[in-house]
Scaffold this active site. Structure first.
Site, PDB file in Angstrom:
ATOM      1  CG  ASN A  25      55.723  40.184  39.266  1.00 12.25           C
ATOM      2  OD1 ASN A  25      54.537  40.326  38.914  1.00 12.25           O
ATOM      3  ND2 ASN A  25      56.723  40.225  38.402  1.00 12.25           N
ATOM      4  CB  VAL A  26      50.255  38.287  40.984  1.00 10.42           C
ATOM      5  CG1 VAL A  26      50.005  38.678  42.421  1.00 10.42           C
ATOM      6  CG2 VAL A  26      49.866  39.414  40.044  1.00 10.42           C
ATOM      7  CG  ASN A  64      41.636  43.479  44.097  1.00 12.46           C
ATOM      8  OD1 ASN A  64      40.633  43.883  43.515  1.00 12.46           O
ATOM      9  ND2 ASN A  64      42.595  44.300  44.513  1.00 12.46           N
ATOM     10  CE1 TYR A  68      41.578  45.168  33.786  1.00 11.73           C
ATOM     11  CE2 TYR A  68      39.457  45.545  32.710  1.00 11.73           C
ATOM     12  CZ  TYR A  68      40.225  45.458  33.862  1.00 11.73           C
ATOM     13  OH  TYR A  68      39.636  45.637  35.092  1.00 11.73           O
ATOM     14  CB  SER A 123      43.365  39.320  31.426  1.00 11.06           C
ATOM     15  OG  SER A 123      42.843  40.588  31.787  1.00 11.06           O
TER      16      SER A 123
END
Length: 278
Positions: free
Chosen positions: A81-82, A108, A173, A176
């Site tokens: 889990n990044v 990615n 989004y 980020s």
């Protein structure tokens, strides 16, 4: 046949060069979509592939099996889990233990939770920031320790054209992905400083340590499958080249930035969006 089927291609399936022979690459979110295309492109130049994934065991196994049939280069998959710093550090260590080194990190992995600002919850905001931005930071932090010690490496962050233009319903989004620009430039400066302090900055025996970002536009992957075709057609009308991008078109830029010949390119943002941001 829909727009996605018309424009979507598979990347090269066979070894076509040796630019990355002997290098080990970790690609987060590497078992599908753009990440899978990046893995194929790097492997086509001889790189050993470590593909990160978050939880779909069946897809990871299918990716690993198919990859092994098409490429002679080694491949491994790594679940994590990044959004969790400890998982990021564990994954980097795991890749190094498995393959003996880490030369290329491609950040990615990414998610979307689309809502307008007034409808967005705290969790909607933090979950996207934690995966898309914090994950890239913690993975890069762990990888840089290893790369700086060796005096060489490549980190490529996958941002988005939305980080440049913004988009209704995507404030989390966009923030980020925009954050990756500042992270990239700062990491690039610090990486050069680390090498300078260790006397490795201009060592002719290595390829240097560079950090760059790419900004894909609208790419024909499963992430676009929920968008109605009429909306896709409106998007196409905004793109000067008049079509969606192909995953391998993004992947080619990544493998260019990962190669030795890109050693004079660092801290840069590369657009792959059909001219959408012009």
């Amino acid at each position: 046949m829909g727009v996605l089927e018309i424009t979507c291609d598979e990347n090269v399936k066979t070894r076509v060069g040796d630019k990355l022979k002997g290098r080990v690459a970790l690609v987060t979110g590497g078992t599908r979509g753009i990440g899978e295309a990046i893995c194929r492109s790097l492997a086509s130049q001889g790189a050993t592939i470590a593909a990160g994934y978050s939880g779909n065991e069946q897809k990871a196994k299918s990716f690993r099996d198919n990859f092994s049939q098409k490429y002679s280069t080694p491949v491994s998959t790594h679940k994590g889990n990044v959004a969790e710093p400890d998982d990021c550090r564990r994954t980097i260590d795991e890749v190094i233990q498995t393959h003996g080194r880490l030369d290329i990190l491609v950040n990615n992995a990414g998610i979307t939770i689309d809502k307008t600002v007034l409808k967005m919850t705290d969790d909607d905001w933090y979950n996207v920031l934690n995966v898309n931005l914090s994950g890239a930071f913690f993975l890069s932090q762990a990888a840089l320790r290893h790369m700086a010690e060796r005096g060489s490496g490549r980190i490529v962050n996958v941002s988005s054209v939305i980080g440049e233009t913004g988009n209704i319903g995507q404030s989390n989004y966009a923030a980020s992905k925009s954050g990756l620009f500042g992270l990239t430039k700062t990491l690039a400066r610090e990486a050069s400083l680390m090498l300078a302090r260790s006397g490795k900055l201009n060592d002719p025996s290595n390829i240097g340590l560079t950090i760059n970002t790419i900004t894909p536009g609208f790419i024909a992957t499963e992430m676009l499958e929920h968008i109605p075709e009429k909306v896709i057609e409106k998007i196409l009308a905004l793109i000067p080249l008049g079509r969606l991008g192909k995953p391998e078109e993004v992947a080619r830029v990544v493998h260019f930035l990962a190669a030795d010949a890109s050693s004079y390119i660092t801290g840069q943002v590369w657009g792959v969006n059909g001219g959408l941001d012009m």
